[in-house]
Design an enzyme around this catalytic site. Sequence first.
Site, mmCIF file in Angstrom:
data_model
loop_
_atom_site.group_PDB
_atom_site.id
_atom_site.type_symbol
_atom_site.label_atom_id
_atom_site.label_comp_id
_atom_site.label_asym_id
_atom_site.label_seq_id
_atom_site.Cartn_x
_atom_site.Cartn_y
_atom_site.Cartn_z
ATOM 1 N N HIS A 68 46.406 57.432 43.192
ATOM 2 C CA HIS A 68 45.670 57.719 44.423
ATOM 3 C C HIS A 68 46.235 56.901 45.575
ATOM 4 O O HIS A 68 47.145 56.104 45.390
ATOM 5 C CB HIS A 68 44.176 57.463 44.237
ATOM 6 C CG HIS A 68 43.813 56.036 43.932
ATOM 7 N ND1 HIS A 68 44.009 55.470 42.697
ATOM 8 C CD2 HIS A 68 43.277 55.062 44.701
ATOM 9 C CE1 HIS A 68 43.603 54.211 42.719
ATOM 10 N NE2 HIS A 68 43.146 53.933 43.925
ATOM 11 N N ASP A 72 46.940 49.323 46.926
ATOM 12 C CA ASP A 72 47.254 48.561 45.718
ATOM 13 C C ASP A 72 47.762 49.492 44.612
ATOM 14 O O ASP A 72 48.040 49.057 43.500
ATOM 15 C CB ASP A 72 46.053 47.725 45.256
ATOM 16 C CG ASP A 72 44.822 48.564 44.974
ATOM 17 O OD1 ASP A 72 44.660 49.598 45.631
ATOM 18 O OD2 ASP A 72 44.019 48.173 44.111
ATOM 19 N N HIS A 73 47.868 50.796 44.923
ATOM 20 C CA HIS A 73 48.433 51.729 43.958
ATOM 21 C C HIS A 73 49.688 52.429 44.478
ATOM 22 O O HIS A 73 50.430 53.018 43.705
ATOM 23 C CB HIS A 73 47.390 52.763 43.543
ATOM 24 C CG HIS A 73 46.287 52.157 42.732
ATOM 25 N ND1 HIS A 73 46.227 52.252 41.366
ATOM 26 C CD2 HIS A 73 45.229 51.401 43.097
ATOM 27 C CE1 HIS A 73 45.166 51.591 40.924
ATOM 28 N NE2 HIS A 73 44.537 51.062 41.951
ATOM 29 N N ASP A 178 42.273 54.462 39.225
ATOM 30 C CA ASP A 178 40.899 54.018 39.434
ATOM 31 C C ASP A 178 40.005 55.238 39.334
ATOM 32 O O ASP A 178 40.366 56.295 39.817
ATOM 33 C CB ASP A 178 40.754 53.383 40.824
ATOM 34 C CG ASP A 178 41.514 52.065 40.903
ATOM 35 O OD1 ASP A 178 42.059 51.640 39.852
ATOM 36 O OD2 ASP A 178 41.571 51.479 41.993
ATOM 37 N N GLU A 203 41.511 51.301 33.950
ATOM 38 C CA GLU A 203 41.204 50.195 34.840
ATOM 39 C C GLU A 203 39.943 49.504 34.308
ATOM 40 O O GLU A 203 39.199 50.089 33.515
ATOM 41 C CB GLU A 203 40.938 50.712 36.255
ATOM 42 C CG GLU A 203 39.711 51.607 36.333
ATOM 43 C CD GLU A 203 38.826 51.290 37.534
ATOM 44 O OE1 GLU A 203 38.766 50.096 37.902
ATOM 45 O OE2 GLU A 203 38.203 52.201 38.070
ATOM 46 N N HIS A 414 44.145 46.281 35.566
ATOM 47 C CA HIS A 414 43.376 46.328 36.797
ATOM 48 C C HIS A 414 41.999 45.701 36.612
ATOM 49 O O HIS A 414 40.962 46.329 36.803
ATOM 50 C CB HIS A 414 43.240 47.802 37.239
ATOM 51 C CG HIS A 414 42.907 47.966 38.697
ATOM 52 N ND1 HIS A 414 41.634 47.783 39.190
ATOM 53 C CD2 HIS A 414 43.675 48.316 39.758
ATOM 54 C CE1 HIS A 414 41.641 48.024 40.505
ATOM 55 N NE2 HIS A 414 42.865 48.337 40.872
#
EC number: 3.1.27.-
Lengths: 594, 618
Positions: A68, A72-73, A178, A203, A414
């Site tokens: 997504h 942070d991804h 996530d 996660e 995560h």
Amino acid sequence: MPDIKVTPLGAGQDVGRSCILVSIGGKNIMLDCGMHMGYNDDRRFPDFSYITQNGRLTEFLDCVIISHFHLDHCGALPYMSEMVGYDGPIYMTHPTKAICPILLEDFRKITVDKKGETNFFTSQMIKDCMKKVVPLNLHQTVQVDEELEIKAYYAGHVLGAAMVQIKVGSESVVYTGDYNMTPDRHLGAAWIDKCRPDLLISESTYATTIRDSKRCRERDFLKKVHETVERGGKVLIPVFALGRAQELCILLETFWERMNLKAPIYFSTGLTEKANHYYKLFITWTNQKIRKTFVQRNMFEFKHIKAFDRSYADNPGPMVVFATPGMLHAGQSLLIFKKWAGNEKNMVIMPGYCVQGTVGHKILNGQKKLEMEGRATLDVKLQVEYMSFSAHADAKGIMQLIRMAEPRNMLLVHGEAKKMEFLKDKIEQEFSISCYMPANGETTSIVTNPSVPVDISLNLLKREMALGGPLPDAKRPRTMHGTLIMKDNSLRLVSPEQALKELGLSEHQLRFTCRVQLHDPHSDNDTLGRIYTHLKSVLKTYSIQHVPDGTVIVESIVIKVTSSAEEPNLKVILLSWSYQTADSTATKKKKIQL
Amino acid sequence: MKLYCLSGHPTLPCNVLKFKSTTIMLDCGLDTTAALYFLPLPLVHSPRLSKLPGWVSKDGAVNLEKELKECSGRVFVDSQPEFCLPEKELLDLSTIDVILISNYHCMMALPYITEHTGFTGTVYATEPTLQIGRLLMEELVTFMERVPKAQAATCWKNKEIQRLLPGPLKDAVDVWSWRKCYSVQEVNSALSKVQLVGYSQKVELFGAVQVTPLSSGYSLGSSNWIIQSHYEKVSYVSGSSLLTTHPQPMEQSSLKNSDVLILTGLTQIPTANPDGMLGEFCSNLAMTIRAGGNVLVPCYSSGVIYDLLECLYQFMDSANLGSTPFYFISPVANSSLEFSQIFAEWLCQNKQSKVYLPEPPFPHAELIQTNKLKHYPSIHGDFSSEFRQPCVVFTGHPSLRFGDVVHFMELWGKSSLNTIIFTEPDFSYLDALAPYQPLAMKCVYCPIDTRLNFHQVSKLLKDIQPLHVVCPEPYTQPPPAQPHRSDLMLELQPPPMAYRRCSVLGLPFRRRYERIHLLPELARSLVPSEIKAGVSVATVSAVLQSKDNKHVLQPVPKPAPVPPSKKRKRVTEEPPEVLNPKPLLSGAVPLEPFLAMLHKVQHTLSLRPNQSAQSACR
């Protein structure tokens, strides 16, 4: 033994810069390519030198998948593809593909233009990077190459968030990115079918939390905002432009309408309107209710929420401001925070998780004095509230997903190590599957046990199924005989007869014979007759024939009796059986003995 | 494997495929051309239509005044229009496991199939197909329910009577199977059985068959289907297009290596070029508007209308007609325009990239914003006060028998300034116009059918090389009106298998293999030996387990060690019959070593038979 190897380059026992390498069936896949909000140095990006010390990554990776658009991804993507070098395919969903470059550009601006960093990726690099993106639709099976296929599932969390299943042959891995197992005001809940992957990588942000009901949290949130506004205070809500922001906007919009409130609500940065437009165009990715009613009333057209201008921050009187970014680490939200922090009438509501090192994280931990750039310190007098609105699965949700997918192994990323530990125990206990939680750079290897697909001749299968009867008998398993022909990478299972025919081989006849001597005064025929009646009485379930030419045939076993001319009483019994029935003959012999 | 053909209509197919113990219905199109035999349903009281003379046979023996009316020299049924359903008697429709839908035009008979036959299966369709299909069904229902008819005409259907009727009513076939429209409840119930799928999604049916929708390029969410097991592959091609219009382009390569390809939904107007038609459409429209007349475009509420609007968006300004208002009138006009903007994933590349900006993919959003295009649920209400002439009106239904279009025919038909432009190819425009004759208004026939033409399809078939092709009978001969045009038919080697309504075809398949899985323990225990170069053989003895149509071979379980028997009387259980795999007995026997070996083991060999012999004699 075939195995699946997993190495997190980021997000191993940590939140931030998600980047997980998976090797499955000879294919290497990079899952996410994020940045760490808590660092401003090299540690900000995953350490790609783990893959190769020098040169480009293209030949080491079969594909990159982005779950997504959160930085942070995906924040390290242009760095990885353009500065380190990767030219292979990058997969992401349509909304992610649409929104990701905007956030990257935002991130770049803050880092380069505001902080003056050099040696950072450029706008052109973001564009070049996005050209390598192949859009992914939900549930579509994408064939990356002949063997590697990927499939995306809905993950909730933010617009366009996806979980991915990666499959090579009969081995498979699911990566959740996530996700959120409870539908919220604008998104649906994550869903996956019972795909029984060898490994589920999940996660675990809220590994130890079981959150109270959404309604309570919403009521709490509205109450706090309302109270602050009533007493003339200002409310700052740091958010990321897309995601939580839209949910909270819908929430406040309906509340303002219901309570007929007049205090202004602002949304900072020009991104807002654009962001809401994305939601309108990608309405199929939102929840059922919004999708159903969008023709009559589009939930993303707000009446009470207006664009924010920097000068408004100094206006007197109450107001509510949504400002980016969400962790107060830079940009407008930090600017407004600095302005308002000194007044205890004001309030900041942190609606999401804050990474260590950010201002958000510090004030949430109760820090009252903040060191700012230069030597200035900032006194934090305003009220600090935390409201868990970030759409991550909680412990209950993670367990629910495991129940849905039924993985054989589990791997946590995560999340914070301590919390992971707790969840790991819980998972191992409840599902009796192994659960792993590698640190960054640590490789976990999972042995898989794939079965071997073979083509069986339909004749053989049907014959066997007819003989086996409609229901398998656990007490008396039937053994099926066949010949496996291995030729040009094909495996075919056929009946032995067909195999011989196909290979142009003639079958040898191999018979065992033995002679048994015994004394019996009767004539040859009578002896044979006696043997026949005896066998008939013992071997009730077998077909036994007495052939007029002087033989008794029990299935493939032939019995003959002769007597020598010299000693008429000494009979020689000739037994002959074929090689194929050797074992069953032995059984029969045993029966006769009894 | 068998194919049951429940509809003979080439573009509104309904076939049932029986394949490996599954029963799969491919589309369920509703033939609405039957409505042409009925009188139009006026939205506003029409003195002309209400005063028509009833029909009585010449000798006065048959009097059907109430049911049949004479209008413009033809006889029409005065009743709610009815539609021709797929055949229901050919096989038990309750045995259908799944229905695969290829596009929203081919699902209009769904409520008839799912609601009244005992159907308990699942319907598979893409999201745009479901949503737009729902709109079209709801529109149809609204058209009918808005103007209820007190009674239904049935007497004329009596065979003895129908025989005596004038043509074309006399020649109408299967009239007893015609049904009137379904209700909203039936639509909702039918659509609740739909399961959404995405392109290239592999859907397992009972573990036996896998079905996959592929983009077909014809309309939003339109798909072709692959129905396959591990060894057999059937492709169902229905309504495909290679033209660049708004939908995602057709996916062709996945259709390769089909054993059977079922081909339906080719263009209905093979002689017309869609681009040329579009040009003609624009020039006729401009001519009429310039002369001060109105343009009526009878059309469906989704599909080509999006392209027409886009084309006009560019054309009107260049033709200096920028101020001419467009009206789109349909109970679902707003929904259709809104829905078209949210299916970015299903659109062609250049529309997709607009969404990334973010901008709406279709320019009609801008037309609406600038008030050039206005949409209304019906002619009643706001429309009557707001509309200005000259104008362009898009409205349904293209059969001209129901919907708001009926009103415009009555309103504008008498003036030669006005023009009606037919763009939908589903109805003969002469038949559609029959009850309105004599007409002063100009008629222009610009059918736009973007589906494959014969030239494109033969090229496609050459590329994907299916072993056998199945198609509706009309595709195997030139069009009846142009018997010399042998280029307007399918010529293939081997010749295609043709079907008509009620045909049952046996498909030329020989299934030889099935997929089975060897458990890893079993696979490890196998001992392959090389027979020839590159060919190895291993004998397998194993236990077969079949569950949900999946087959697995397990190692033969070792007999459980018999516990030291405490109960003496217990009958000892038999161990499984055979344990050790037997090698194949074949190949040359090396005689010398064999003899040597025999000598060696002779001594040990000779003992055993004696032992057993002795015991046998006891």
